[in-house]
Write a protein that holds these residues in place. Sequence first.
Motif, short mmCIF file in Angstrom:
data_model
loop_
_atom_site.label_atom_id
_atom_site.label_comp_id
_atom_site.label_asym_id
_atom_site.label_seq_id
_atom_site.Cartn_x
_atom_site.Cartn_y
_atom_site.Cartn_z
N GLN A 180 0.83 -1.20 0.00
CA GLN A 180 0.00 0.00 0.00
C GLN A 180 0.87 1.25 0.00
O GLN A 180 1.98 1.26 0.54
N ASP A 181 0.36 2.33 -0.63
CA ASP A 181 1.09 3.59 -0.68
C ASP A 181 1.13 4.26 0.69
O ASP A 181 0.22 4.10 1.51
N LEU A 182 2.18 5.03 0.90
CA LEU A 182 2.27 5.83 2.12
C LEU A 182 1.11 6.81 2.17
O LEU A 182 0.69 7.35 1.15
N GLY A 183 0.60 7.04 3.37
CA GLY A 183 -0.50 7.98 3.51
C GLY A 183 -1.87 7.32 3.53
O GLY A 183 -2.87 7.98 3.82
N THR A 184 -1.93 6.04 3.20
CA THR A 184 -3.20 5.31 3.24
C THR A 184 -3.25 4.47 4.50
O THR A 184 -2.22 4.07 5.06
N ALA A 185 -4.47 4.18 4.95
CA ALA A 185 -4.63 3.35 6.14
C ALA A 185 -4.42 1.89 5.76
O ALA A 185 -4.85 1.45 4.68
N TYR A 189 3.27 -1.20 4.06
CA TYR A 189 3.59 -0.02 3.26
C TYR A 189 4.68 -0.32 2.23
O TYR A 189 5.51 -1.21 2.42
#
Length: 391
Positions: A182-187, A194
């Motif tokens: 998952q991209d940084l900044g997402t839950a 991450y």
Amino acid sequence: MISVNEAKAILQQLDLPRRKLTLPIQAAQGFFLAEPISALLDVPSFDNSAMDGYAFLWEEGVNKLELVGEAAAGSANLPKIEKGQAIRIFTGAPMPKGADSVIMQEKVTRKGNLIHFDPLDAHQGNHVRYRGTQCKKGSTIAQAGAEISPGLVSLLASVGVEKVKVFRAPKVALIITGNEIQDLGTALSYGQIYNANGPALETWLRRLQVSGIQQIKVQDQKEAVVEALAQALEEYDLVIFTGGVSVGDYDFVKVALEENKVEQLFYKLKQRPGKPLYAGKKNGKIVFALPGNPGSVLSCFLQYVKPVIQTWKGDVGAWRHFQELPLAHDFEKKIPLTQFLKAKIKDGKVEVLQGQESFNLIAFGLADGFVEIPEESSFVESGTPLRFYPW
């Protein structure tokens, strides 16, 4: 499965297609000259003073001179100096006609328009920078292959060179595989992690002056991986996969490489971390498939991908960027593989850090680089010189 040395030898034989790029000297740091550089003028371009003092025509035994003018840096139309005359001169100012020497101001007593000094402090030719003593117009001042540093930029600017031709860094596609990434900044949901590899590799690539970088995230689906690689091979010089290169049910990188007809250079090395490393080529393009664990990714990148990029840029010493340093303590290796261990330099010695698991990134915050424990070594005694690869 081949050895580390065999893999590096294969990569060093690659015929990389190089392209030239013209850059302003201020923007060229870290690149390598594609052509030798010749001076565009004599440097210095005129005789000038190396000291604040007094310029004069030297005569044996003279201890008194008459002041007839002054010369600061950039001065022009200076008076011609005759015997018994001098002018006040400052560092970098042109020498007046007729003068051949300078005496330091600290050695002089001034009274009105006369200066007095000890003749033993006045030597013919002293404190004068003569035209062309650094270099002559047309002389070679930098060879092709020289790395452009701030010092070299200063030299180039001094001879009037405004732009240089360098070897362009390759355009790079980073293909990040994994449904869990998952991209940084997402839950994060349960089971997700991450994207640590993308930012780390992009940071390294920018340190290597790679500007054409594209991160591509793909799901663990065969068609998606095959298509991502096909597109990357069309648009980029170098493709780097992270993850998906093993033989699990959701590892499709190897299949994608085969379906895109990438020629395998090697697959799987006698090393830890990063055993399932892959390298291949197609039509002058290079493909690396790195394991997914961040420790393996960075180790493989620094050992194999970085030297290839540096070679692409014209660095003739790309494969020799290591130091020989003594090990700070005894080390026992239980597996017959080359190991690259996160390490720190302390008091001129290499200290292997705790937390060597490939998933463990804590040591990266402390490490100065990797130390190499050779494949054939099972026990390394303190003080043994080892190859250390700095960040």
